[in-house]
Design an enzyme around this catalytic site. Structure first.
Site, short mmCIF file in Angstrom:
data_model
loop_
_atom_site.label_atom_id
_atom_site.label_comp_id
_atom_site.label_asym_id
_atom_site.label_seq_id
_atom_site.Cartn_x
_atom_site.Cartn_y
_atom_site.Cartn_z
N GLU A 1 36.52 78.78 -50.91
CA GLU A 1 37.90 78.86 -51.41
C GLU A 1 38.30 77.54 -52.09
O GLU A 1 39.07 77.54 -53.04
CB GLU A 1 38.85 79.21 -50.25
CG GLU A 1 38.67 80.67 -49.85
CD GLU A 1 38.91 80.96 -48.37
OE1 GLU A 1 39.51 80.13 -47.67
OE2 GLU A 1 38.49 82.05 -47.92
N ASN B 1 37.96 78.41 -38.60
CA ASN B 1 38.64 77.85 -39.76
C ASN B 1 39.95 78.61 -39.92
O ASN B 1 39.94 79.77 -40.30
CB ASN B 1 37.73 78.04 -41.00
CG ASN B 1 38.43 77.65 -42.29
OD1 ASN B 1 39.52 77.06 -42.27
ND2 ASN B 1 37.80 77.97 -43.42
N LYS C 1 42.26 78.15 -42.03
CA LYS C 1 42.71 78.21 -43.43
C LYS C 1 44.21 77.89 -43.51
O LYS C 1 44.69 77.06 -42.74
CB LYS C 1 42.38 79.59 -44.01
CG LYS C 1 40.89 79.95 -43.80
CD LYS C 1 40.44 81.13 -44.58
CE LYS C 1 38.97 81.39 -44.31
NZ LYS C 1 38.41 82.46 -45.12
#
Ligand code: 13P
Length: 253
Positions: A99, A11, A13
């Site tokens: 998140e 990931n 992000k």
């Protein structure tokens, strides 16, 4: 680990511009070219998906997105539909990352809608669950996870969920360098599988892959993967560097 095929997912992000993402993906594809017994996925930012898709096409690296919106189309400024992801070659989509829950107000209800939209469009959802440090300290880990899992998967049947992937990411272990011990991960993964078993039956519970995420690095992946209910990893920071991520993919060597 039954017959579950391991999945190592990165990931990215909110890191990497498109040129940076393309370069990282190019290097990664070379480094993991010989991988046959493990699924590998990377989830770059939306803006890099189309270009990274061209780089990974035909390789063992699959493409994932970091989120989606559940509506098919419409006046939803800033949102990305499932069909848009499919059209650039995404196979997976991460849903309900902590998140997203923490900074963008996502809830178990919206996670549920997103998972449904993913399945309706033949995307494999990677559903994230995890407790905060406070919840763990107050011994609420299992009740929090039970709720996230049951609400997130409300109204699905075992038949719908065959391709589901779950990622257990304890919030206190994300980006902190504090990894759950492999025993802590195993304890939770077993619990999650038992919740799945009660809700959807043994066959489905045994087939669903449960990834661990939170400060996974080349030096801790092997012991995590040695646990019977850990079927892979969702890697943040250590997936940004192709060499480091490839060492995680090659955890058996
Ligand atoms: P880190 O590997 O940086 O702790 O991040 C984990 C994560 O959130 C993956 O989705």
């Amino acid at each position: 680990m039954e017959n579950r095929r391991p999945l190592i997912a990165g990931n990215w992000k909110m890191f990497k511009t498109s040129p940076e993402a393309v370069e990282t993906a190019r290097q990664l594809v070379k480094l993991v070219a010989m991988t046959t017994d493990i699924d590998v996925m990377i989830a770059p930012p939306f803006t890099a998906l189309a270009q990274v898709s061209d780089v990974v096409r035909g390789s063992c690296v699959s493409l994932g997105a970091q989120n989606l919106f559940w509506e098919a189309q419409g006046a939803f400024t800033g949102a990305i539909s499932p069909a848009m992801l499919v059209s650039v070659g995404c196979k997976y989509v991460i849903i309900g990352h902590s998140e997203r829950r923490q900074y963008f107000n996502e809830t178990d209800e919206t996670v549920n809608k997103r998972i449904k939209a993913a399945f309706d469009n033949d995307l494999i959802p990677v559903m994230c669950v995890g407790e905060s440090e406070k919840e763990r300290e107050s011994k609420n880990t299992f009740s929090v996870l039970d709720k996230q899992l049951k609400k997130g998967l409300e109204d699905f049947s075992a038949d719908n969920l065959k391709r589901l992937v779950i990622a257990y990411e304890p919030v206190w272990a994300i980006g902190t360098g504090k990894t759950a011990t492999s025993e802590q991960a195993q304890e939770v993964h077993r619990f999650l599988r038992s919740v799945l078993e009660k809700s959807f039956g043994n066959t489905l519970a045994k087939s669903i892959r449960i990834l661990y995420g939170g400060s996974v690095k080349p030096n801790n992946i092997a012991e995590l993967m040695a646990m019977p209910d850990v079927d892979g990893a969702l890697v943040g920071g250590a997936s940004l560097d192709p060499e480091t991520f490839s060492k995680i993919v090659h955890f058996k060597e």
